[in-house]
Design an enzyme around this catalytic site. Structure first.
Site, mmCIF file in Angstrom:
data_model
loop_
_atom_site.group_PDB
_atom_site.id
_atom_site.type_symbol
_atom_site.label_atom_id
_atom_site.label_comp_id
_atom_site.label_asym_id
_atom_site.label_seq_id
_atom_site.Cartn_x
_atom_site.Cartn_y
_atom_site.Cartn_z
ATOM 1 N N GLY A 15 0.830 -1.200 0.000
ATOM 2 C CA GLY A 15 0.000 0.000 0.000
ATOM 3 C C GLY A 15 0.867 1.254 0.000
ATOM 4 O O GLY A 15 1.971 1.267 -0.567
ATOM 5 N N SER A 16 0.349 2.261 0.652
ATOM 6 C CA SER A 16 1.008 3.570 0.591
ATOM 7 C C SER A 16 2.380 3.590 1.258
ATOM 8 O O SER A 16 3.130 4.545 1.090
ATOM 9 C CB SER A 16 0.117 4.612 1.252
ATOM 10 O OG SER A 16 -1.124 4.615 0.596
ATOM 11 N N THR A 17 2.721 2.571 2.045
ATOM 12 C CA THR A 17 4.051 2.592 2.677
ATOM 13 C C THR A 17 5.136 2.530 1.613
ATOM 14 O O THR A 17 6.294 2.821 1.884
ATOM 15 C CB THR A 17 4.230 1.403 3.651
ATOM 16 O OG1 THR A 17 4.031 0.186 2.925
ATOM 17 C CG2 THR A 17 3.248 1.472 4.798
ATOM 18 N N LEU A 18 4.751 2.170 0.406
ATOM 19 C CA LEU A 18 5.739 2.091 -0.670
ATOM 20 C C LEU A 18 6.018 3.471 -1.275
ATOM 21 O O LEU A 18 7.018 3.681 -1.956
ATOM 22 C CB LEU A 18 5.219 1.133 -1.764
ATOM 23 C CG LEU A 18 6.243 0.476 -2.685
ATOM 24 C CD1 LEU A 18 7.208 -0.378 -1.867
ATOM 25 C CD2 LEU A 18 5.558 -0.369 -3.735
ATOM 26 N N LYS A 19 5.120 4.444 -1.009
ATOM 27 C CA LYS A 19 5.201 5.739 -1.681
ATOM 28 C C LYS A 19 6.545 6.462 -1.498
ATOM 29 O O LYS A 19 7.090 6.993 -2.473
ATOM 30 C CB LYS A 19 4.038 6.646 -1.261
ATOM 31 C CG LYS A 19 2.728 6.217 -1.928
ATOM 32 C CD LYS A 19 1.553 7.003 -1.390
ATOM 33 C CE LYS A 19 0.257 6.547 -2.066
ATOM 34 N NZ LYS A 19 -0.924 7.048 -1.359
#
Lengths: 379, 620
Positions: free
Chosen positions: B329-333
C-alpha cells in the site's frame, strides 16, 4: 557271600585289606573314587554357573546324596536278583510310560512326569535301565550271536519304549534308550552284515523320521544345528553363544567364577544342558581335557568291569550301561560344542537336575554289583 | 530260541571271546569319539580362540551415546528464553508389572491419561524391550507426581523418571522467532547425522531452534557399558564426555517484543511487526500475532490441541512476519518518490493538481484517490505526508513499471532478505518480464498506476518492509537482518558478538533526494496534516514514518468504501513503516495490522509503543 579279588596279591598290604572290606559292602573303589572326583568338579562348576547360589548347590548335593544311596543299595543286589527282576521291571516301566502318555503331567511343552501322589517321577528314566536289563536277560538265554528272528524281536522291543518316549516328546531320552538297546545287541555279537545293512537302511529311515516322526521344534533344532547363523537370535542362539563361551575360554580359561558368557546371561541353560560350556569358558582346554579324562577313567573302569563279568547277562548289561554313559557325555559335549544338534541331554553327574542323576547312579550300582558279586571260578 | 537244546550246551568260550572282541571295538569307538571331542575343543579353544574372544567381548561390551545438553537461548540483554528443565515423566517397565494393562487402568483412575497417550504407549511397547521404561505421561505436574509417588508401592514396575526437557519460560512470547523443539520424526532421521543424534530424542523444528540447531545441539558423548544378554546395563564408564551446545543471545529485546505483542492484543487484531536496528540489521522485535505456546510441542502435542491451533481462522502457527505477503500500500510511496527524484522525473517542489481521481489517456476509467474531492495542488512532500494517490499515479506512469521494479529491487524487495531463520517468503515485485512469464500477458498501463501506490501485484513481507525502512533511514546502507546477536560458550561469561553483515549500498544520485524523502516522512508523524500525526503527542524523540492501507477486497470504480458495512475479514490491512530518532536512527519498524483499516489510526500507535519501549528505555 563276600567275593574275593581275582588278583594274586589279595592277601597283602593294608590298602588291599581296606579294599576287601569295601568289596564286602559291594563297593568298587576305583569307580567310587572317580565318580566322587567328577561330582566335586561338577559342584564347583555349578557353584560358578549358578552365580554362587548356595541354595541351588545344596539342592544338587542332596540329590547326589540320594543318588549315591540308590547306587549303594543296588550294588547290594546280586546280578542274579537283577536278572530275575528284569522282565518285571521292563513291564512295569512300559505300563508307566503308557500311563504318562495318558495321564502324565506336562512341563515345558512335554509330558514326561507321572504324579505318584507323594512325588513326581519320570518313567522314561526307569526304562533307561529296564530296557538293557530286559535285552541282556533275553539274549543271555539265547545262543550267541543272535539269529535274525531274535534280532528282529530285540529291535521291536527297543522300538516300543523308544517311540513312547519320543511321543512325550523327549528326543534325547529316546535316543539314549535306543542306543542302550542297540549296544546290548552289538555286544551280544550282532553280525557285521546286519550292522552294515542297518547303516544303509538308516538313510531312508531318517527321511521317514524327518517327515513323519518329528515335531516341528525338533526339526528346527536339526536345521539350526546345520546352520546356526541362519537364526542367530532364535534357535541358533544356543549353539552360537555356547561356541563363544567355549572358544573364548582358550587354553587356560577365564578362571573360576570369571566366565563372562555365563555370568552375563549370554549362555542359555548354563546350569543344566550347557554346563560344559560354562566349565570350558572358565577352565579352558586344559580343564576340559581333565574333565574328559575323569570321564575316561570312569568309562575305562566300566569297560573293565564288563570285561571281567562272569556271565552273559552281567557283561551285556555292564557293557551297555557304561557305553550309554559315554554316549551321554559325548552327545552333551558334542552338542554344546556345535558337533551335534541340540537334544536335551545333560552332562552326567555335573548338570543340575535330579532324575537322570539317580538313574545314572543306579546304573553304577549295577556295575558295582556285577564287579563285587563275582564267584571264584575261572571264566 | 529256535533250538531249545542249545540253551544247555552254550559255547561259553566262544561267547566270551565274541563279547571281548565286541568290547574292544566299543573301547576303540569310545577312544575315537573322545578324540573327536578333544579335537573339536582344540579347534574352538585354540585355533579359533581369538575369533570367539572377540565375539565374547562384543557380546558384553557396548558403546552407548550420551546426549549433550542443549544450549540455552537468551534475548539480547541476557533474559532467558529457552532452557532445559527437569521434567517428570511417568514410565512403566512392563517386565516388572504384574499386569501392564491392569496397571494402566489403575493409573488412569489416579491421574488423567488421554487415549492418545495410551495409544502411543502401546505402540512403543511393541518396539521396546520388556525391561525398558516406556513413557506413558510426560510433564507430570506436582500434584500428579505426588499422587503417583504415594502410591508407588501399589504399582510395581511404575516409576517417575526425570529427564531434561526444553522449556520456554516466556511462553507465547516471541514464539515465532524462538521456534520450538519437538521429537525427531522419521523424515528428520533420514537427513540427520545419526551418530550425532544417537542419544537425542528432540530437535529444533522451527525458528531459531531450527536455524541454529547445529550450534545449540552440542556434541554427543560416549560411555562404555557392560551389558548382559538382554542388553541391561550392568556397569558403565565414560569414554568421551558430551560437549554441551552453545548458548545463543538473540537480537530480540524481549521487553520491546512484549510491548509489541501487548499492543496487538490491546488492539484485538492479528498482524505482524518487525523492528530492526538500521545500523547493523539486528532484529529487535519479531512479532506475528496471534502466537502459540511453544511448550506444547516439546513432548508431543496432543491431537486435539494441534487441530485447534492448525485450523483456527486466526492461524496462530503461521509466521506472518516471515511468511505473510501483503500489498505494501502507501508505505511504498516514499520509495517510489525517491525513484522519481533519482531518475529526475520530478522535483521536490513541483506541484500537480489532484482532483480526487486520475484518468489515463484514451481510457474512461477513473483511478480514485482515497480523498474523494482530492488534495488540490500537491508537491512531493505533501503527496507523502497526506498520502496523495493521484500524485503517485502520475509519477508511476512517468517511471514506468520496469524502472519502478529495478529501483525497488535495489532495496531488496521481491527477494528474501536472508535473515537467519528458515522459511522466509520472497514477496513479489512485478515487472513486464515477470507478468509475461507468470501470466503470459502484456503489461497494462493501469497496472503501472496501482503499482505506484503499492497495490496490484506487489507483495511484501513485514520483514521486508522493516528491512527497506531500515535501509532508507540509514541512507541506503543495507545490512542483512539477523536474529542472533551473540553466541556464548556454556559456563563462560564472555560471548562472541556476531558481526553485522553489510550487503551493500543503494547508490545515490543526490543525497538531498534522500533527505527530502525523510523530511516528508518526518512530517507524516510530526506535521499538522500528517497521516500519522495521531502518534506524535508527548513524543520525546523525532520519528519518521509512512502509513498505508492495503486493499483486501476489490472496490468497484464508483463504489465507496464503507468500513462499517464490510465484514471485518474483508477490511483493509492497516500498515505503518517508520523509524526513530530521525537524526540517528536506532530502530526501524514495519507494522501490519490485518483488517485493521486505517494505518494511521491502528498501525502507527503500535509502532509508537514499540519505539517508546526501545528508545525511551535507552535514554534512561
Amino acid at each position: 557271600m563276600p567275593g574275593f579279588s581275582k588278583s594274586e596279591f589279595a592277601d597283602t598290604t593294608r590298602i588291599k585289606a581296606g579294599r576287601r572290606i569295601l568289596h564286602g559292602f559291594h563297593i568298587d573303589l576305583p569307580l567310587l573314587v572317580s565318580l566322587l572326583v567328577l561330582v566335586v568338579v561338577g559342584i564347583l562348576v555349578l557353584y560358578s554357573a549358578s552365580e554362587q547360589d548356595n541354595k541351588l548347590v545344596e539342592q544338587q548335593l542332596i540329590r547326589l546324596a540320594i543318588a549315591f544311596v540308590v547306587m549303594f543299595v543296588i550294588a547290594q543286589l546280586s546280578p542274579d536278583t537283577l536278572r530275575y527282576w528284569s522282565p518285571w521291571l521292563f513291564i512295569i516301566s512300559l505300563i508307566m510310560l503308557i500311563a504318562v502318555l495318558l495321564f502324565g503331567e506336562e512341563g515345558k511343552g512335554a509330558q514326561r512326569w507321572l504324579n505318584l501322589g507323594f512325588f513326581t517321577f519320570q518313567p522314561s528314566e526307569l526304562m533307561k535301565l529296564a530296557l538293557p536289563m530286559l535285552l541282556a536277560w533275553y539274549l543271555s538265554e539265547a545262543h550267541l550271536p543272535p539269529k535274525f528272528k531274535q534280532v528282529i524281536l530285540v529291535l521291536l522291543i527297543i522300538l516300543l519304549p523308544t517311540i513312547l518316549v519320543a511321543r512325550q516328546p523327549d528326543l534325547g531320552t529316546s535316543l539314549l534308550l535306543a542306543s542302550s538297546g542297540i549296544f546290548v545287541l552289538f555286544l551280544a555279537g550282532l553280525r557285521w552284515f546286519y550292522i552294515v545293512l542297518s547303516f544303509i537302511l538308516l538313510i531312508p529311515a531318517s527321511l521317514v523320521l524327518w517327515f513323519y516322526g518329528m515335531h516341528d521344534y525338533q526339526r528346527t533344532r536339526v536345521l539350526t544345528f546345520l546352520n546356526p547363523e541362519s537364526d542367530p537370535l532364535g534357535s541358533g542362539y544356543h549353539i552360537i553363544q555356547s561356541s563363544i563361551a567355549i572358544g573364548s575360554g582358550g587354553l587356560y580359561g577365564k578362571g573360576w567364577l570369571n566366565g563372562t558368557q555365563s555370568h552375563l546371561d549370554f549362555l542359555p541353560e548354563r546350569k543344566t544342558d550347557f554346563i560344559f560350556s560354562a566349565f570350558s569358558e572358565e577352565f579352558g582346554l586344559i580343564g576340559a581335557v581333565i574333565l574328559l579324562f575323569i570321564y575316561g577313567i570312569i568309562i575305562a573302569r566300566g569297560l573293565i568291569i564288563a570285561a571281567q563279568a562272569q556271565d552273559t547277562f552281567s557283561r551285556l548289561l555292564a557293557g551297555s550301561i557304561i557305553i550309554t554313559f559315554f554316549i551321554y557325555v559325548f552327545i552333551n559335549i558334542g552338542m554344546v560344542s556345535g558337533l551335534l544338534p541340540v537334544v536335551g541331554i545333560p552332562l552326567p553327574l555335573v548338570s543340575f537336575g535330579g532324575t537322570s542323576m539317580v538313574t545314572l547312579c543306579a546304573g553304577f550300582g549295577i556295575l558295582m554289583s556285577i564287579q563285587t558279586h563275582r564267584k571264584l571260578i575261572a571264566s | 530260541m529256535a533250538r531249545h537244546s542249545s540253551l544247555t550246551i552254550k559255547d561259553h568260550f566262544r561267547e566270551t571271546h565274541l563279547f571281548q572282541q565286541r568290547l574292544l571295538v566299543m573301547t576303540i569307538f569310545v577312544i575315537v569319539l573322545l578324540g573327536v571331542l578333544i579335537a573339536r575343543l582344540f579347534f574352538l579353544q585354540i585355533i579359533d580362540h581369538e575369533h570367539y574372544t572377540t565375539l565374547s567381548e562384543e557380546n558384553r561390551l557396548d558403546i552407548l551415546p550420551i546426549a549433550p545438553i542443549r544450549g540455552l537461548i537468551y534475548d539480547r540483554n541476557g533474559i532467558l528464553l529457552a532452557q532445559n528443565v527437569p521434567s517428570f515423566a511417568l514410565q512403566i517397565i512392563p517386565e516388572r508389572t504384574k499386569d501392564t494393562n491392569q496397571t494402566l487402568l489403575e493409573l488412569k483412575k489416579l491421574i488423567s491419561i488421554s487415549d492418545d497417550e495410551v495409544e502411543r504407549f502401546n505402540t512403543l511397547r511393541k518396539k521396546k524391550r520388556r525391561f525398558e521404561g516406556i513413557t506413558l505421561r510426560y510433564r507430570l505436574n506436582p500434584t500428579e507426581r505426588a499422587k503417583i509417588a504415594v502410591n508407588l508401592d501399589r504399582f510395581p514396575g511404575v516409576k517417575i523418571a526425570a529427564e531434561l526437557t526444553r522449556e520456554y519460560p516466556k511462553g507465547k512470547l516471541a514464539s515465532h522467532a524462538i521456534g520450538y523443539m519437538g521429537r525427531i520424526n522419521e523424515q528428520e532421521l533420514t537427513r540427520l547425522d545419526i551418530s550425532r543424534y544417537s542419544a537425542t530424542k528432540h530437535i529444533g523444528k522451527v525458528g531459531v531452534e531450527r536455524a541454529y540447531e547445529d550450534i545449540l545441539h552440542g556434541e554427543v558423548g560416549f560411555e562404555r557399558v557392560e551389558t548382559n544378554s538382554q542388553g541391561r546395563i550392568l556397569t558403565s564408564t565414560p569414554e568421551v564426555d558430551p560437549k554441551p551446545g552453545k548458548d545463543l543471545y538473540m537480537t530480540i529485546d524481549i521487553n520491546v517484543q512484549e510491548k509489541a505483542e501487548q499492543a496487538f492484543k490491546e488492539s484485538e487484531n492479528n498482524g505482524a511487526l518487525v523492528a530492526i536496528d538500521p545500523n547493523n540489521g539486528e532484529v529487535l522485535a519479531f512479532v506475528s500475532m496471534p502466537t502459540f505456546d511453544p511448550n506444547l510441542f516439546v513432548n508431543g502435542i496432543d491431537r486435539k490441541t494441534y487441530k485447534a491451533l492448525s485450523t483456527s481462522p486466526d492461524r496462530p502457527l503461521f509466521n506472518r512476519a516471515l511468511r505473510g505477503q501483503y500489498p505494501p500500500g502507501s508505505t511504498l510511496k516514499p520509495f517510489i518518490a525517491l525513484a522519481g527524484l533519482e531518475y529526475n522525473l520530478i522535483m521536490g517542489n513541483e506541484e500537480i493538481k489532484c482532483p480526487g481521481y486520475y484518468r489515463l489517456k484514451n481510457d474512461d476509467r477513473k483511478y480514485r484517490d482515497w480523498k474523494k474531492h482530492g488534495h488540490g495542488e500537491t508537491d512531493m512532500s505533501k503527496a507523502i505526508v497526506q498520502s496523495c494517490d493521484v500524485y503517485f499515479y502520475d509519477l508511476a506512469l512517468q517511471l514506468k513499471i520496469d524502472r519502478m521494479h529495478d529501483y525497488l529491487a535495489r532495496f531488496g524487495l521481491g527477494q528474501t532478505t536472508g535473515i537467519d531463520i528458515r522459511g522466509e517468503a520472497p514477496g513479489l515485485l512485478p515487472s513486464k518480464a515477470w507478468k509475461r512469464k507468470a501470466y503470459n500477458l502484456p503489461w497494462f498501463p493501469g497496472e503501472t498506476l496501482i503499482t505506484g501506490i503499492g497495490q496490484g501485484f506487489t507483495l511484501t513481507t513485514p520483514l521486508q518492509l522493516s528491512h527497506i525502512t531500515a535501509t532508507l533511514s540509514n541512507f541506503g546502507r543495507i545490512y542483512k537482518p539477523r536474529i542472533i546477536h551473540a553466541i556464548g560458550e556454556p559456563g563462560f561469561e564472555e560471548v562472541t558478538i556476531q558481526k553485522p553483515r553489510f550487503v551493500g549500498i543503494v547508490d545515490k544520485k543526490n543525497p538531498d533526494h534522500w533527505t527530502s524523502i525523510t523530511n516528508a516522512m518526518t512530517k507524516v508523524v510530526h506535521g499538522v496534516y500528517g497521516t500519522a500525526r495521531g502518534i506524535n503527542r508527548d513524543l520525546t524523540y523525532k520519528a519518521a514514518g509512512k502509513t498505508g492501507t492495503a486493499q483486501v477486497f476489490g472496490i468497484k470504480e464508483d463504489e465507496e468504501y464503507d468500513e462499517e458495512k464490510i465484514a471485518k475479514k474483508l477490511r483493509d490491512h492497516a500498515l505503518f513503516i517508520g523509524y526513530a530518532p530521525i537524526d540517528e536512527p536506532k530502530i526501524a519498524i514495519a507494522v501490519i495490522v490485518e483488517n485493521g483499516g486505517s494505518g494511521g489510526a491502528v498501525a502507527a500507535p503500535i509502532a509508537r509503543k514499540v519505539m517508546d519501549a526501545y528508545l525511551v528505555k535507552e535514554q534512561k
